[in-house]
Design an enzyme around this catalytic site. Structure first.
Site, PDB file in Angstrom:
ATOM      1  N   SER A 268       0.399   6.229 -76.410  1.00 19.12           N
ATOM      2  CA  SER A 268      -0.284   5.668 -77.219  1.00 19.12           C
ATOM      3  C   SER A 268       1.075   4.722 -78.526  1.00 19.12           C
ATOM      4  CB  SER A 268      -1.409   6.032 -77.481  1.00 19.12           C
ATOM      5  OG  SER A 268      -0.522   7.718 -78.705  1.00 19.12           O
ATOM      6  N   LYS A 269       0.821   4.203 -79.207  1.00 25.20           N
ATOM      7  CA  LYS A 269       2.070   4.040 -80.489  1.00 25.20           C
ATOM      8  C   LYS A 269       2.540   5.441 -81.168  1.00 25.20           C
ATOM      9  CE  LYS A 269      -1.965   2.135 -79.998  1.00 25.20           C
ATOM     10  NZ  LYS A 269      -3.376   3.965 -79.490  1.00 25.20           N
ATOM     11  N   ARG A 270       1.600   6.683 -80.836  1.00 31.13           N
ATOM     12  CA  ARG A 270       2.529   6.915 -81.455  1.00 31.13           C
ATOM     13  C   ARG A 270       4.042   7.614 -80.884  1.00 31.13           C
ATOM     14  NH1 ARG A 270      -0.688  11.153 -79.727  1.00 31.13           N
ATOM     15  NH2 ARG A 270       0.462  12.793 -80.520  1.00 31.13           N
ATOM     16  N   HIS A 271       4.039   7.671 -79.687  1.00 35.30           N
ATOM     17  CA  HIS A 271       4.831   7.599 -78.448  1.00 35.30           C
ATOM     18  C   HIS A 271       5.598   7.271 -79.106  1.00 35.30           C
ATOM     19  CE1 HIS A 271       2.329  11.282 -77.206  1.00 35.30           C
ATOM     20  NE2 HIS A 271       1.670   9.844 -76.951  1.00 35.30           N
ATOM     21  N   GLY A 272       5.796   5.315 -79.539  1.00 38.87           N
ATOM     22  CA  GLY A 272       6.483   4.421 -79.749  1.00 38.87           C
ATOM     23  C   GLY A 272       5.942   3.728 -79.447  1.00 38.87           C
TER      24      GLY A 272
END
Length: 499
Positions: A268-272
């Site tokens: 997800s966006k949390r990973h970049g």
RNA sequence: GCCCCCGUCGUCUAGUGGCCCAGGACGCAGCCCUUUCAAGGCUGAGAUCGCCGGUUCGAAUCCGGCCGGGGGUACCA
């Protein structure tokens, strides 16, 4: 015509249901790398089987719609060089391809389910549902709807409808028994019906939930295979129950493993950045990304790693799709991208590089750009890093520490003399090509009593401002005599001034 | 909590009872090439196949239990 010998063949081809698959994104975000892996697998499967590939937009969540999301998706598909047979922009015989335009069909099926006693109106408010859930959690009970409205009398329902009470429609899940479905990738999966609650199929705003809508669409569109992310496995028993209640034959399911972040959670966006646009902007090539994604969850069973799209279509098989989620490996993607960059022809590289370079580079003609990009072809992992590496070709003044000119074991005076003589050589040499430069400068190295590494590195810094560049003399040749001369002279002046 | 899915080098994976004291790729290390950086070539480190039991002459491969991770448990998809 009637005696046309091909007729019987066509007929038997028709009687075997052609493969029809779909990707059903919801326009609630920008196209995501995970969505595209699913897209790819569906597309590969369709193309291999000579079937149809459909894009259907699942826009039933009116609260989370994002304008432009559909356009962003189709644009990304085109960037990849993929296509679709039916869906937005192209239409098709099974439309509409936008769920918001199929509301009457959903209502019809919902009414049928209610009439058959397989679904019922529920008047519970969101507040009551929240409280119920909180209570259940506090008591450590499995959360789920308590079926309060399941056994309301017709009279009671009529009264509440008449009073204008908002309601949803819930599916009446059988209280006992079990539900099994077959998955091409996971085998048989079974649930006890009692662990399922009466889920909502029609929201109070009149829109169906995914569970109902996708299923009605898949049926109406005659979808034969559903290849989707494995986060859907746990809703599949509900879908099977719905198929049964509706009296429809379910499609064949294949649940694809997820793409994970480094922490093994769903990417997800949390990973970049995970949007397709981010990869595009960073200078990843669509063919490299496709190659990488094709191997994300599928393997050919051979040692082959580099696949053209054509080869993927030929070799792809659902039987060889893994069950395990795969961590998205940026380093390996970089490697793939480098492989594809190195495989390009020189003029193609120049053309594809141009959008990533600055305005100054934009002034260059194709030949000049080709000469420069050729120097960096073996050194690039992404097109996006080219600008910084090539910068010394595009600027007037080099920025570097004068101390970088002085190599290990050299005095300042030696360095000045080396650069001065290098400038003289650059001015006088007959032919400014790599071979001539190299032999002349090797002779100069000997005359000065320096090691090649010493003199060459000084010249490198003086003419590029960097310590890591493509081969020096090839670089100088592309820079040209004038610029080299100017930069060597400037270096001499800088060092002399600092003495 | 409950339900479901999954579990081979750091990562992606090959492997469906003996060919495996586990193969390939990325990454990492070293060497070669070499004016630097890459690319390329070679070599190497790296997995007691999650754990424990069982079946078997023989298990990464079959069975059971356990543990770990993930997903679901929404009027999101």
């Amino acid at each position: 015509m009637i005696n046309d010998p091909t007729r019987s063949t066509q007929h038997s081809a028709l009687s075997t249901p052609a493969v029809r698959v779909r990707i059903a994104p919801s326009p609630t975000g920008l196209p995501h790398i995970g969505t595209f892996r699913t897209f790819l697998f569906n597309w590969l499967f369709a193309r291999q089987k000579g079937g149809a590939f459909v894009i259907r937009i699942e826009d039933t969540d009116r609260a989370r719609l994002i304008p432009g999301a559909i356009e962003a998706l189709t644009e990304a598909v085109r960037w990849f060089g993929l296509d679709w047979d039916e869906g937005p922009e192209v239409g098709g015989p099974y439309g509409p391809y936008l769920q918001s335009e199929r509301l009457p069909t959903y209502h019809e099926q919902v009414e049928r389910l209610v009439r058959d006693g397989r679904a019922y109106r529920c008047y519970c408010t969101p507040e009551r549902l929240d409280a119920l859930r909180a209570e259940q959690q506090a008591r450590k009970e499995p959360p789920g709807y308590d079926r309060l409205c399941r056994d309301l009398t017709d009279i009671e329902r009529a009264r509440r409808d008449a009073a204008g009470e908002p309601s949803v429609v819930r599916f009446a899940v059988p209280l006992d028994g079990s539900t099994t479905f077959q998955d091409l990738i996971h085998g048989d999966v079974t649930w006890e019906n009692r662990v399922l609650d009466d889920f909502v199929i029609l929201k109070s705003d009149g829109y169906p939930t995914y569970h109902l809508a996708h299923l009605v669409d898949d049926h109406v569109m005659e979808i034969t295979h559903v290849l989707r992310g494995d986060e859907w496995i746990s809703s599949t028993p509900r879908h099977m129950l719905l198929y049964e209640a509706l009296g429809w034959v379910p499609p064949i399911f294949a649940h694809l493993p997820a793409i994970l972040g480094p922490d093994r959670k769903k990417l997800s966006k949390r990973h970049g950045p995970t949007g397709i646009a981010a990869f595009q902007e960073a200078g990843y090539l669509p063919e490299a990304l496709l190659n990488y994604l094709g191997l994300c969850g599928w393997s050919p069973g051979t040692d082959q790693e580099i696949f053209s799209l054509k080869e993927l279509v030929e070799q792809f098989s659902l039987e060889r799709v893994n069950q395990t989620g795969a961590i998205f490996d940026h380093a390996k993607l970089d490697w793939f991208n480098g492989v594809y960059i190195r495989a390009m022809g020189p003029q193609e590289l120049a053309v594809r590089l141009r959008p990533f370079l600055g305005e100054t580079a934009g002034m260059l003609d194709d030949d000049a750009l080709m000469a420069i990009s050729g120097l960096f072809q073996d050194r690039l992992k992404t097109l996006g890093e080219a600008r910084e590496l090539m910068d010394f070709f595009f600027v007037d003044r080099l920025e570097y520490q004068a101390a970088m000119l002085i190599q290990k074991g050299m005095t300042v005076a030696q360095t000045i003399e080396g650069l001065r003589r290098s400038a003289v050589l650059a001015a006088e040499i007959a032919s400014f090509d790599p071979e001539a430069l190299e032999s002349a400068y090797r002779v100069l190295t000997d005359e000065l009593g320096l090691k090649p590494l010493q003199l060459f590195m000084s010249i490198r810094v003086a003419s590029t401002g960097m310590t890591a560049t493509p081969p020096l003399f090839a670089t100088m040749a592309v820079l040209g005599r004038e610029r080299c001369l100017r930069r060597l002279t400037a270096a001499v002046e800088r060092l002399s001034g600092s003495m």
